[in-house]
Design an enzyme around this catalytic site. Structure first.
Site, PDB file in Angstrom:
ATOM      1  N   GLU A 137     -47.561  -9.399  28.819  1.00 18.15           N
ATOM      2  CA  GLU A 137     -46.522  -9.441  27.803  1.00 18.15           C
ATOM      3  C   GLU A 137     -45.878 -10.818  27.736  1.00 18.15           C
ATOM      4  OE1 GLU A 137     -42.759  -7.431  30.133  1.00 18.15           O
ATOM      5  OE2 GLU A 137     -44.250  -6.059  29.292  1.00 18.15           O
ATOM      6  N   CYS A 138     -45.608 -11.253  26.549  1.00 21.17           N
ATOM      7  CA  CYS A 138     -44.927 -12.511  26.240  1.00 21.17           C
ATOM      8  C   CYS A 138     -45.568 -13.694  26.973  1.00 21.17           C
ATOM      9  CB  CYS A 138     -43.432 -12.388  26.534  1.00 21.17           C
ATOM     10  SG  CYS A 138     -42.445 -13.540  25.536  1.00 21.17           S
ATOM     11  N   GLY A 139     -44.919 -14.252  27.995  1.00 22.82           N
ATOM     12  CA  GLY A 139     -45.491 -15.393  28.696  1.00 22.82           C
ATOM     13  C   GLY A 139     -46.851 -15.100  29.284  1.00 22.82           C
TER      14      GLY A 139
END
Length: 465
Positions: A336-338
């Protein structure tokens, strides 16, 4: 269940909530009180500061993710056996979902948990107007739960007069003030506060702040207010709500958790739920280590600051290759995300350079001048596989040429929405952050896939013998 508790809130972001919360936590720890701390909302960084002070993991409480009963359950679960629970609010006290409601606001958490609230007021540039300001918060909702006030950035000379004024005119307890403490401030960056590890002598700063607060706050009064909190009513039966809460693997599965300065955004309750369901969490560093831990059955790549560590991540091509090969070989992965950005072929860093990374996701992650798709969302699978609706959150200054399209994200109280997330085989990767207690089907599915992968890996190994 009896839980002495208070919630520290403010009229707006930037009022000093985190600094004062950490100073108060330190003062309580100095008094040898066993202290539990919580952050309202989906914030990752503030709980890191709390944890540094109290010495154990701080938790999040978020009524958008978990509703009322489940939120009370998590408060009771994580505060059991503690002398006091201190909650830090989010944004302005009444600010909630969509910017037009109080849902998931600090006020909503106070109402859900029936917790006394202390309003932190940045009093810089105000005197008598403080009474009007506080009165507005007290009267906006009849059940405001606001039982006390702390003045931030107030002079010792003005404080006695303002305390007398508010207590006489508003019948509200004024529980102290905080003078200007320039050498105790916590700096910010694009995703919020800097990380605790980046602040020189953080412990010394917080100790100094706690010594100031011992003199300027009515800490005995705060403790007395916490004791006035009523019994916490909780009747949540999680397994009855969703049988996935009762899921457990047949045997332990080893889950590799990327954990270093590039990947550091974690919800403590996500880890505890994974462990409850049968995971053994094995932490490793994509920045500093050249290979994955041995005998892994799954990968967890959470958010953080890969954009600040792009050169180190690119230089570690051995780890990039290991991650790419593991996922290509069928290893389950939640990113997720990064962590999602790390899986791209290329990622732009804060200095404008593109770094070559894992190459699992075709395309580039690139920097944008403003927040993208910020706030709460509800995810729905395009191809129905039984996951159901997933409450999630996004907060990032980056975008991707390939965000994925296997889920649809809908903004609450809005007509806005977009497609996102790659769900291919045992990979689920995208920008949204997930809180597993919001939908236990997600961690249960992830660990079920890890169990299947473990069996396959064992079969391959036996076939080679």
């Amino acid at each position: 269940m009896k839980i002495p508790r208070v919630l520290l809130a403010a009229g707006a972001s930037g009022s000093g909530k985190t600094l004062i919360t950490c100073g108060l936590l330190q003062a309580l720890v100095n008094r040898n009180l066993k202290t539990a701390s919580f952050k309202c909302g989906p914030d990752y960084i503030d709980p890191m500061f709390h944890s540094r002070v109290i010495g154990t993991k701080s938790r999040n409480l978020d009524t958008f993710f978990t509703g009322e009963d489940r939120t009370r359950y998590l408060l009771a679960k994580n505060a059991a056996g503690y002398d006091i629970a201190v909650m830090e609010g989010v944004m302005g006290y009444y600010d909630g979902v969509a910017g037009t409601t109080t849902k998931a606001s600090a006020y909503d958490l106070a109402s859900t948990t029936d917790t006394p609230v202390i309003l932190i007021v940045n009093s810089r540039g105000m005197s008598v107007s403080l009474a009007a300001y506080v009165k507005g918060f007290l009267e906006y909702k009849k059940d405001s739960h606001i039982r006390g006030v702390i003045f931030n950035q107030m002079s010792p000379m003005l404080y006695p007069r303002m305390k007398a004024l508010l207590e006489e005119e508003l019948s509200i307890k004024v529980l102290g003030y905080v003078p200007k403490v320039e050498d105790c401030v916590i700096e910010s960056r694009h995703l919020g506060l800097v990380l605790p590890e980046e602040i020189p002598e953080l412990k010394i700063r917080l100790q100094k702040l706690s010594e100031v607060l011992e003199k300027t706050l009515d800490i005995d009064g705060i403790l007395a207010l916490a004791e006035e909190a009523p019994e916490l009513e909780t009747s949540a039966d999680l397994k009855r709500e969703n049988p996935a809460f009762g899921y457990h693997t047949d045997e332990k599965v080893r889950i590799g958790v990327a954990d270093d300065e590039a990947f550091c955004f974690f919800y403590a309750d996500n880890f505890s739920l994974l462990e409850q369901m049968g995971a053994e969490l094995v932490h490793f560093s994509p920045v500093h280590e050249s290979k994955l831990p041995e005998e892994l059955d799954g990968l967890l790549l959470c958010g953080g600051y890969p954009e600040l560590n792009g050169e180190a991540l690119e230089n570690n091509q051995a780890m990039c290759s290991a991650v790419r090969e593991a996922i290509a070989g069928g290893m389950p992965c939640l990113a997720e995300c990064g962590g999602f950005m790390y899986l791209h072929q290329e990622m732009e860093t804060m200095d404008g350079k593109f770094r070559k990374l894992c190459g699992v996701i075709p395309g580039k992650a690139f920097r944008t001048p403003k927040l993208n798709r910020f706030g709460y969302i509800t995810l729905t699978e395009k191809e129905k596989t039984g996951l159901g609706e997933i409450p999630a959150h996004e907060f990032h200054y980056f975008d991707s040429t390939n965000c994925g399209e296997d889920f649809h994200a809908a903004k609450p109280a809005s007509k806005r929405g977009w497609d996102c997330i790659h769900k291919e085989g045992r990979l689920m990767a995208g920008f949204p952050h997930l809180y597993y207690y919001g939908n236990p089907e997600v961690p249960a599915r992830f660990l079920s896939n890890a169990q299947d992968y473990k069996k396959e890996r064992r079969q391959r190994k036996n076939a080679e013998i």
